[in-house]
Design an enzyme around this catalytic site. Structure first.
Site, PDB file in Angstrom:
ATOM      1  N   LYS A 165      15.645 -47.461 -30.487  1.00 20.05           N
ATOM      2  CA  LYS A 165      15.510 -47.157 -31.911  1.00 20.05           C
ATOM      3  C   LYS A 165      16.850 -47.301 -32.624  1.00 20.05           C
ATOM      4  CE  LYS A 165      12.890 -43.697 -32.713  1.00 20.05           C
ATOM      5  NZ  LYS A 165      12.308 -42.345 -32.936  1.00 20.05           N
TER       6      LYS A 165
ATOM      7  N   LYS B 177      17.616 -37.428 -25.567  1.00 17.49           N
ATOM      8  CA  LYS B 177      16.513 -36.561 -25.975  1.00 17.49           C
ATOM      9  C   LYS B 177      16.584 -35.290 -25.145  1.00 17.49           C
ATOM     10  CE  LYS B 177      12.907 -36.826 -28.860  1.00 17.49           C
ATOM     11  NZ  LYS B 177      12.900 -37.449 -30.195  1.00 17.49           N
TER      12      LYS B 177
ATOM     13  N   ASP C 103      12.624 -32.014 -33.682  1.00 22.21           N
ATOM     14  CA  ASP C 103      11.525 -32.843 -33.172  1.00 22.21           C
ATOM     15  C   ASP C 103      10.277 -31.980 -33.173  1.00 22.21           C
ATOM     16  OD1 ASP C 103      10.019 -34.325 -30.604  1.00 22.21           O
ATOM     17  OD2 ASP C 103      11.220 -35.677 -31.825  1.00 22.21           O
TER      18      ASP C 103
ATOM     19  N   SER D  42      13.854 -34.373 -41.530  1.00 24.66           N
ATOM     20  CA  SER D  42      13.871 -35.839 -41.481  1.00 24.66           C
ATOM     21  C   SER D  42      12.482 -36.454 -41.635  1.00 24.66           C
ATOM     22  CB  SER D  42      14.500 -36.315 -40.169  1.00 24.66           C
ATOM     23  OG  SER D  42      13.728 -35.886 -39.058  1.00 24.66           O
TER      24      SER D  42
ATOM     25  N   ALA E 207       0.785 -38.650 -34.124  1.00 19.58           N
ATOM     26  CA  ALA E 207       0.770 -37.431 -33.323  1.00 19.58           C
ATOM     27  C   ALA E 207       1.509 -37.702 -32.017  1.00 19.58           C
ATOM     28  CB  ALA E 207      -0.673 -36.980 -33.094  1.00 19.58           C
TER      29      ALA E 207
ATOM     30  N   ALA F 218       4.056 -43.359 -36.556  1.00 23.83           N
ATOM     31  CA  ALA F 218       5.282 -42.632 -36.236  1.00 23.83           C
ATOM     32  C   ALA F 218       5.322 -42.114 -34.814  1.00 23.83           C
ATOM     33  CB  ALA F 218       5.451 -41.462 -37.201  1.00 23.83           C
TER      34      ALA F 218
ATOM     35  N   ASN G 120       5.729 -41.661 -30.900  1.00 23.63           N
ATOM     36  CA  ASN G 120       6.556 -42.316 -29.894  1.00 23.63           C
ATOM     37  C   ASN G 120       5.699 -42.768 -28.718  1.00 23.63           C
ATOM     38  OD1 ASN G 120       9.388 -41.973 -30.862  1.00 23.63           O
ATOM     39  ND2 ASN G 120       8.854 -39.811 -30.767  1.00 23.63           N
TER      40      ASN G 120
END
Length: 365
Positions: free
Chosen positions: A85, A97, A132, A163, A254, A275, A277
Site C-alpha cells: 500500500k 501492522k 484500525d 482516517s 468489512a 476498502a 483488506n
C-alpha cells in the site's frame, strides 16, 4: 527430555511465521514481536514486513480472534499489505501492522493500551502505529502516553484524527477510475453499488456514492450500523447480502476474504472495489475474476487514503496537500488497469509490478 522430529511435526502442523506457503513468492517479514502483559491482560503481535522505504507504519487491530494462529495469519497478511500500500501510494514508509487479541468491548482499557504503547516504543521507531478495526483516535491518544511512535490521534492531541473519511475518498476515486475503464464514463449516476460493511469507512463511502448519483444497497452484520445508514440515507436499500445480488459494483468494506471461488461464480457485478483488506481468499481467485470478465481493483491500492493521511501527518503536510495526494489514488488505479489491458496480465500482477519497481529502485546501492 528429548522430543523427536516426528513428534514435533505431528504437533506443529499449522503455518507459523517462517516459510508460509501463502507467502511463497514474497519477501519475508523482517520482524515479528509477540507482546504480553499479564497485569492488563494484553496479548499483542506486531509484525514488520519491510522497512525498505522507511519506518513500518500500520494500524492496530483489536479483534476477538478464534485462536492465536488466526491472529498470526491476520497480522502477517495485513503488514505485508501495508508494504504494498505504501509503495503503490508513493510514500516513504514501510509496512507493518499490529493485532491485539480480545473483544475490545470487553477487555480494552487505558492501562492495556498504555502497556501496548510501551511495547511499540521498544521498537525505537521502526514501527509507527495508528487506528484500525476495534481502535479509535481516542485510543491512539492513550497509546501516545507511552510512545511517540503513533499517528492518527485526535486533533486535540495534535493528530490528524479519524482516517476513515479519506480512506473512503480513496475508494471512491478508485471506483470512478474503474468505471471509466469498464464503461468508458466516470459518471456513477444510476450505477448500482452494493456496499458490504457500513462502519466508519463504509458509511463515508455511501455518502460519496449517493452524492454522485449511484443507487446503493448496504449490508452489515451490525444492526446498529445499518440503522445509522437508514437514518442518514433513507434512499439506501438495506439487504442481508449484496455480493450475489444484481449490482454493477461490489464494494467490500468489512473483513477480508469474501472473494472465493463460490462467491465469484455467483457474482453479477462488473467491478469490485472496496476498502476491505485481503479481499481474495486465495490468489488464484483473481484468475477466475478475469475469466468472468470482472474488474477487480487491488485493495492495497484502493484503500490507501487513510495511510496517505497519516503519512501527511508525519511529514507535516496540510489537509489540502493530503487530499490532493488521495486524489492520485484514482490515477494509480487507471495506470494499473491500463497496464492490465495492454500487457494481458492480472490487475494484481500489474499493481505488484509497480510496487516491485519502486522497492527495487530504492534498494539499489
Amino acid at each position: 527430555m528429548t522430543t523427536d522430529t516426528a513428534e514435533l511435526t505431528a504437533i506443529d502442523t499449522s503455518p507459523g511465521v517462517f516459510d508460509r506457503p501463502d507467502f511463497a513468492d514474497d519477501v519475508p517479514h523482517e520482524q515479528v514481536v509477540f507482546c504480553r502483559d499479564p497485569k492488563t491482560g494484553l496479548k499483542a503481535i506486531i509484525a514488520l514486513h519491510s522497512t525498505t522505504l522507511g519506518p513500518a507504519l500500520g494500524g492496530t487491530r483489536f479483534y476477538p480472534y478464534r485462536d492465536e494462529q488466526a491472529a498470526v495469519t491476520d497480522v502477517l497478511r495485513l503488514s505485508r499489505g501495508m508494504t504494498y500500500k505504501a509503495a503503490a501510494a508513493g510514500l516513504h514508509l514501510g509496512g507493518g501492522k499490529a493485532v491485539l487479541i480480545g473483544d475490545p468491548d470487553q477487555v480494552k482499557t487505558p492501562a492495556l493500551l498504555e502497556a501496548y504503547g510501551r511495547f511499540v516504543d521498544t521498537l525505537g521507531g521502526r514501527y509507527i502505529t495508528a487506528g484500525d478495526v476495534g481502535t479509535t483516535s481516542d485510543d491512539m491518544d492513550i497509546i501516545g502516553r507511552t510512545t511517540r511512535h503513533v499517528v492518527a490521534r485526535t486533533p486535540a492531541a495534535g493528530g490528524s484524527g479519524d482516517s476513515a473519511p479519506l480512506t473512503a475518498q480513496g475508494v471512491f476515486y478508485s471506483i470512478v477510475a474503474a468505471a471509466e475503464s469498464v464503461w468508458g464514463s466516470n459518471d456513477l449516476t444510476g450505477r448500482r453499488v452494493g456496499v458490504e460493511g457500513t462502519g466508519k469507512v463504509g458509511y463515508n463511502l455511501i455518502a460519496l456514492l449517493t452524492e454522485a448519483g449511484a443507487t446503493v444497497t448496504a449490508t452489515d452484520v451490525n444492526a446498529a450500523a445499518l440503522q445509522r445508514v437508514s437514518t442518514a440515507f433513507p434512499h439506501v436499500a438495506v439487504a442481508d447480502t449484496v455480493i450475489d445480488t444484481d449490482i454493477d459494483i461490489y464494494a467490500p468494506c468489512a473483513m477480508g476474504a469474501t472473494l472465493t471461488d463460490a462467491t465469484v461464480r455467483t457474482m453479477d457485478a462488473a467491478v469490485i472495489c472496496g476498502a476491505a483488506n485481503n479481499q481474495l481468499a486465495q490468489p488464484a481467485v483473481e484468475e477466475l475474476l478475469r475469466e468472468r470478465g470482472i474488474v477487480w481493483v487491488p485493495d492495497f491500492v484502493s484503500n490507501s487514503g487513510g495511510l496517505i493521511q497519516v503519512a501527511g501527518e508525519i511529514e507535516n503536510k496540510s489537509r489540502d496537500e493530503v487530499r490532493a495526494q488521495v486524489e492520485q489514488v484514482g490515477v494509480t488505479v487507471s495506470r494499473i488497469l491500463e497496464r492490465q489491458h495492454e500487457q494481458g496480465v492480472l490487475a494484481g500482477q500489474a499493481a505488484h509490478a509497480i510496487v516491485r519497481e519502486r522497492l527495487g529502485a530504492v534498494a539499489q546501492p
